[in-house]
Design a protein around this motif. Structure first.
Motif, PDB file in Angstrom:
ATOM      1  N   MET A   1       0.895  -1.145   0.000  1.00 49.40           N
ATOM      2  CA  MET A   1       0.000   0.000   0.000  1.00 49.40           C
ATOM      3  C   MET A   1       0.935   1.196   0.000  1.00 49.40           C
ATOM      4  O   MET A   1       1.947   1.202   0.710  1.00 49.40           O
TER       5      MET A   1
ATOM      6  N   SER B   1      -2.356   0.537  -4.236  1.00 48.98           N
ATOM      7  CA  SER B   1      -1.737  -0.725  -3.838  1.00 48.98           C
ATOM      8  C   SER B   1      -1.209  -1.394  -5.102  1.00 48.98           C
ATOM      9  O   SER B   1      -1.724  -1.166  -6.203  1.00 48.98           O
TER      10      SER B   1
ATOM     11  N   GLU C   1       3.645   0.626   2.940  1.00 52.59           N
ATOM     12  CA  GLU C   1       3.598  -0.497   3.860  1.00 52.59           C
ATOM     13  C   GLU C   1       3.635  -1.770   3.027  1.00 52.59           C
ATOM     14  O   GLU C   1       3.036  -1.824   1.950  1.00 52.59           O
TER      15      GLU C   1
ATOM     16  N   TYR D   1       2.890  -5.949   2.720  1.00 52.55           N
ATOM     17  CA  TYR D   1       1.954  -6.942   3.236  1.00 52.55           C
ATOM     18  C   TYR D   1       2.271  -8.325   2.688  1.00 52.55           C
ATOM     19  O   TYR D   1       2.963  -8.465   1.684  1.00 52.55           O
TER      20      TYR D   1
ATOM     21  N   GLU E   1      -4.720  -7.810   1.787  1.00 46.57           N
ATOM     22  CA  GLU E   1      -4.392  -6.952   2.942  1.00 46.57           C
ATOM     23  C   GLU E   1      -3.967  -5.561   2.477  1.00 46.57           C
ATOM     24  O   GLU E   1      -4.392  -4.556   3.053  1.00 46.57           O
TER      25      GLU E   1
ATOM     26  N   ARG F   1      -6.038  -2.116   3.178  1.00 40.34           N
ATOM     27  CA  ARG F   1      -5.416  -0.938   3.800  1.00 40.34           C
ATOM     28  C   ARG F   1      -5.537   0.273   2.881  1.00 40.34           C
ATOM     29  O   ARG F   1      -5.793   1.388   3.354  1.00 40.34           O
ATOM     30  N   GLU F   2      -5.364   0.069   1.573  1.00 38.34           N
ATOM     31  CA  GLU F   2      -5.546   1.166   0.614  1.00 38.34           C
ATOM     32  C   GLU F   2      -6.928   1.780   0.779  1.00 38.34           C
ATOM     33  O   GLU F   2      -7.069   3.003   0.886  1.00 38.34           O
TER      34      GLU F   2
ATOM     35  N   GLN G   1      -8.913   1.661   3.339  1.00 38.62           N
ATOM     36  CA  GLN G   1      -9.023   2.318   4.639  1.00 38.62           C
ATOM     37  C   GLN G   1      -8.421   3.718   4.580  1.00 38.62           C
ATOM     38  O   GLN G   1      -9.049   4.699   4.980  1.00 38.62           O
TER      39      GLN G   1
END
Length: 101
Positions: free
Chosen positions: A4, A18, A50, A52, A57, A61-62, A64
């Motif tokens: 991400m 991502s 980040e 993963y 995942e 996160r992207e 979020q």
């Protein structure tokens, strides 16, 4: 490994994405071959990423982080993790124009 990532665009907005291949994706964005959002806001600079285990995942996160306002994203980039909760309550006060696709 999937990633991400957050880019800062020339207009100071952030783009959150991502990818499986961060280096290749950054090159694509820099060449105007990435998303329409970044193509119109070159140049872009990698601000944060980040790593993963699974793409699901990284993609989660992207999504979020895409829902966050500019100030909360900046706190993540700056490593001010303790500020993230407080910024969640003030996200609606962020100025318009903090788009991310």
């Amino acid at each position: 490994m999937p990633f991400m990532y957050i880019l800062r665009c020339s207009d100071r907005s952030f783009y959150v994405g991502s990818t499986w291949d961060l280096e290749r994706r950054l090159w694509q964005h820099s060449q105007g071959e990435g998303a329409e959002y970044t193509k119109r806001r070159l140049p872009v600079r990698l601000e944060y990423f980040e790593e993963y285990e699974r793409m699901s995942e990284a993609f989660g996160r992207e999504k979020q982080v895409q829902g966050w306002g500019h100030k909360k994203r900046q706190a993540l980039i700056d490593g001010r993790l303790a500020d993230l909760s407080a910024l969640s309550r003030t996200a609606k006060k962020d100025p318009p124009g903090d788009a991310s696709l």
